[in-house]
Design a protein around this motif. Structure first.
Motif, PDB file in Angstrom:
ATOM      1  N   LEU A 168      -3.346 -35.688  51.987  1.00 16.59           N
ATOM      2  CA  LEU A 168      -4.798 -35.713  52.220  1.00 16.59           C
ATOM      3  C   LEU A 168      -5.143 -35.723  53.703  1.00 16.59           C
ATOM      4  N   TYR A 169      -4.309 -36.360  54.511  1.00 17.13           N
ATOM      5  CA  TYR A 169      -4.610 -36.535  55.934  1.00 17.13           C
ATOM      6  C   TYR A 169      -3.509 -35.891  56.770  1.00 17.13           C
ATOM      7  N   SER A 170      -3.821 -35.662  58.024  1.00 20.03           N
ATOM      8  CA  SER A 170      -2.891 -34.957  58.911  1.00 20.03           C
ATOM      9  C   SER A 170      -1.583 -35.730  59.049  1.00 20.03           C
ATOM     10  N   HIS A 203      -4.803 -24.220  58.067  1.00 18.93           N
ATOM     11  CA  HIS A 203      -5.094 -25.591  57.670  1.00 18.93           C
ATOM     12  C   HIS A 203      -5.087 -26.556  58.846  1.00 18.93           C
ATOM     13  N   TRP A 204      -4.454 -26.163  59.936  1.00 12.76           N
ATOM     14  CA  TRP A 204      -4.385 -27.062  61.096  1.00 12.76           C
ATOM     15  C   TRP A 204      -3.892 -26.254  62.280  1.00 12.76           C
ATOM     16  N   LEU A 205      -4.527 -26.429  63.416  1.00 14.49           N
ATOM     17  CA  LEU A 205      -4.102 -25.738  64.632  1.00 14.49           C
ATOM     18  C   LEU A 205      -4.404 -26.627  65.824  1.00 14.49           C
ATOM     19  N   VAL A 206      -3.351 -26.998  66.521  1.00 17.42           N
ATOM     20  CA  VAL A 206      -3.453 -27.838  67.720  1.00 17.42           C
ATOM     21  C   VAL A 206      -2.752 -27.098  68.849  1.00 17.42           C
ATOM     22  N   GLY A 207      -3.464 -26.818  69.915  1.00 23.42           N
ATOM     23  CA  GLY A 207      -2.904 -26.085  71.039  1.00 23.42           C
ATOM     24  C   GLY A 207      -2.827 -26.910  72.307  1.00 23.42           C
ATOM     25  N   ASN A 208      -2.109 -26.368  73.292  1.00 22.53           N
ATOM     26  CA  ASN A 208      -1.961 -27.007  74.604  1.00 22.53           C
ATOM     27  C   ASN A 208      -1.470 -28.451  74.463  1.00 22.53           C
ATOM     28  N   ILE A 209      -0.443 -28.653  73.653  1.00 21.20           N
ATOM     29  CA  ILE A 209       0.126 -29.985  73.442  1.00 21.20           C
ATOM     30  C   ILE A 209       1.022 -30.314  74.632  1.00 21.20           C
ATOM     31  N   PRO A 210       0.712 -31.361  75.395  1.00 18.77           N
ATOM     32  CA  PRO A 210       1.528 -31.674  76.578  1.00 18.77           C
ATOM     33  C   PRO A 210       2.738 -32.531  76.215  1.00 18.77           C
ATOM     34  N   ASP A 211       3.909 -32.115  76.664  1.00 11.50           N
ATOM     35  CA  ASP A 211       5.141 -32.910  76.562  1.00 11.50           C
ATOM     36  C   ASP A 211       5.466 -33.314  75.116  1.00 11.50           C
ATOM     37  N   GLY A 212       5.039 -32.543  74.133  1.00 10.30           N
ATOM     38  CA  GLY A 212       5.375 -32.822  72.747  1.00 10.30           C
ATOM     39  C   GLY A 212       4.543 -33.890  72.076  1.00 10.30           C
ATOM     40  N   THR A 219      -7.422 -29.801  69.608  1.00 10.44           N
ATOM     41  CA  THR A 219      -7.582 -29.442  68.208  1.00 10.44           C
ATOM     42  C   THR A 219      -8.472 -28.215  68.082  1.00 10.44           C
ATOM     43  N   VAL A 220      -7.901 -27.121  67.640  1.00 16.17           N
ATOM     44  CA  VAL A 220      -8.656 -25.875  67.452  1.00 16.17           C
ATOM     45  C   VAL A 220      -9.265 -25.843  66.057  1.00 16.17           C
ATOM     46  N   PHE A 221      -8.484 -26.212  65.034  1.00  9.30           N
ATOM     47  CA  PHE A 221      -8.969 -26.342  63.659  1.00  9.30           C
ATOM     48  C   PHE A 221      -8.563 -27.725  63.150  1.00  9.30           C
ATOM     49  N   ASN A 222      -9.534 -28.454  62.626  1.00 11.40           N
ATOM     50  CA  ASN A 222      -9.229 -29.751  62.038  1.00 11.40           C
ATOM     51  C   ASN A 222      -8.295 -29.592  60.852  1.00 11.40           C
ATOM     52  N   TYR A 223      -7.603 -30.676  60.529  1.00  9.43           N
ATOM     53  CA  TYR A 223      -6.669 -30.640  59.400  1.00  9.43           C
ATOM     54  C   TYR A 223      -7.434 -30.475  58.093  1.00  9.43           C
ATOM     55  N   LEU A 224      -6.932 -29.591  57.248  1.00  8.61           N
ATOM     56  CA  LEU A 224      -7.485 -29.342  55.916  1.00  8.61           C
ATOM     57  C   LEU A 224      -6.370 -29.506  54.902  1.00  8.61           C
TER      58      LEU A 224
END
Length: 400
Positions: A168-170, A203-212, A219-224
């Motif tokens: 249900l959650y990320s 369903h989920w897209l997170v970009g420019n993540i620094p150092d892992g 967050t480009v697209f919230n978790y679905l």
């Protein structure tokens, strides 16, 4: 009648007899001989043939890390010699008391053969073909992904089954990354689009993540949560990790509104990668499978504001031979029921059950010895068989 006429009649009778009992050869119905006919494998290769000049695999992943195989082999041999000389370990092994650390085995596997194994599993499930076409990559970066469900961790491996109410959650995503590096993480479903063929839902897209650190990413697209429709079977939920050479501007595709817009989440991993292939390189991969459960009925009505879609296969009605006046070697009641309305048959079975049901009394206990109860002498054989099945709860009684 003369002797010659008698001989002619006998010859004609012989000819007629031989012609009447002669059978045509059935060899023509067996198909072509094995030397000429193609096997199923050859036929499938011919149907799915792809020109190697046009369709060839391209590696779009990270370069293979350099490993000193001689040093690794020398260390392994030295470790094996050291273990063989340990009498205490030998004693524990003989008594089946030798402890084995699964964490150490998993860490060793992730550093050696894990990328190749994950790549083979992904090829088996058709992930590269359905996301990147003729391209592939070796996932050298290992991701530790898990969902929180009822105070427990539900891990994501390589094709394990996770229900929608467990996701249900990320999830929590961890991976080792060098300092001053940027990453992009995406979760896509190539099997669950409700309207467009060969399309995905992001369903989920997170970009420019620094150092892992995923929590610090953009967050480009919230978790679905996954929402496979009823009747569609298992669907693949795929995590892909990209390594960035520089920061990416996601403002043109960014959508973090609380309202879920499925049309806006229509996605293509192939087009997304092609538009950023100079900056992004696939590096990690993990996926799980999910299918419909009861929690999705509320999700469709409350979150998506739409009736729940249900997919069913319409089977062709079975072929029934024309009815005969005198069907030989056919069960009387079963033969007659073939040509009756199924609703009428179900109604008869229901009324038969209701006759023995009382609204204020307990149901009658079953017969202790059903086969020992005698039948009336006037009961026909087919009815006896039906009564036996009903007493023993066999056959069609359980279907209605």
């Amino acid at each position: 009648m003369s002797f010659s006429v008698t001989c002619l009649l006998k010859k004609q009778n012989r000819l007629l007899t031989t012609i009447s009992v002669r059978h045509r050869s059935q060899r023509r119905n067996l198909g072509k001989p094995p030397g000429i006919a193609k096997t199923l494998e050859e036929r499938m290769e011919e149907i799915n043939f792809k020109d190697p000049k046009i369709h060839f695999k391209v590696d779009i992943g990270l370069p293979t890390p350099q490993r000193d195989k001689k040093m690794e082999t020398a260390k392994r041999i030295e470790f094996i010699k050291k273990i063989k000389c340990n009498a205490e370990l030998e004693k524990l092994s003989r008594n089946n008391e030798l402890p084995v650390s699964l964490d150490e085995i998993s860490n060793e596997w992730s550093k050696t053969n894990a990328p190749l194994h994950i790549k083979k599993v992904a090829e088996y499930y058709g992930i590269f073909e359905h996301l990147f076409g003729d391209a592939y990559f070796t996932p050298y970066i290992q991701m530790d992904i898990s969902y929180d469900y009822n105070s427990k961790k539900v891990p994501v491996y390589r094709g394990n089954i996770i229900k929608p109410n467990e996701a249900l959650y990320s999830p929590q995503v961890n991976f080792e990354a060098p300092e001053k590096t940027l990453w992009t993480l995406m979760l896509t479903n190539p099997d669950g689009h409700l309207h467009k063929e060969n399309s995905e839902y992001i369903h989920w897209l997170v970009g420019n993540i620094p150092d892992g650190d995923v929590n610090r990413g953009e967050t480009v697209f919230n978790y679905l949560q996954p929402f496979p429709a009823k009747g569609t079977g298992y669907q693949r939920m795929i995590f892909v990790l990209y390594k960035q050479s520089s920061e990416i501007d996601f403002s043109s595709m960014k959508s973090v509104s609380e309202k879920i817009d499925l049309a806006n989440r229509t996605f293509s991993t192939f087009d997304f990668y092609c538009s950023h292939e100079d900056i992004m390189t696939p590096a990690g991969l993990a996926f799980y499978q999910t299918d419909w459960d009861n929690s999705l009925t509320t999700f469709y009505h409350d979150q998506l504001s739409m009736p729940e879609p249900v997919y069913e296969y319409d089977f062709q009605p079975p072929y029934i031979k024309p009815q005969k006046w005198f069907p030989l070697k056919e069960p009387f009641n079963l033969y007659m029921d073939k040509y009756r309305d199924e609703k009428q048959i179900a109604k008869e079975f229901l009324l038969r059950k209701l006759r023995k049901t009382h609204p204020f009394q307990k149901p009658e206990p079953p017969l202790k010895y059903p086969n020992a109860v005698p039948f009336k002498k006037t009961t026909p054989s087919w009815l006896k068989l039906e009564m036996k099945k009903e007493r023993l709860r066999w056959g069609r009684v359980n279907d209605y």
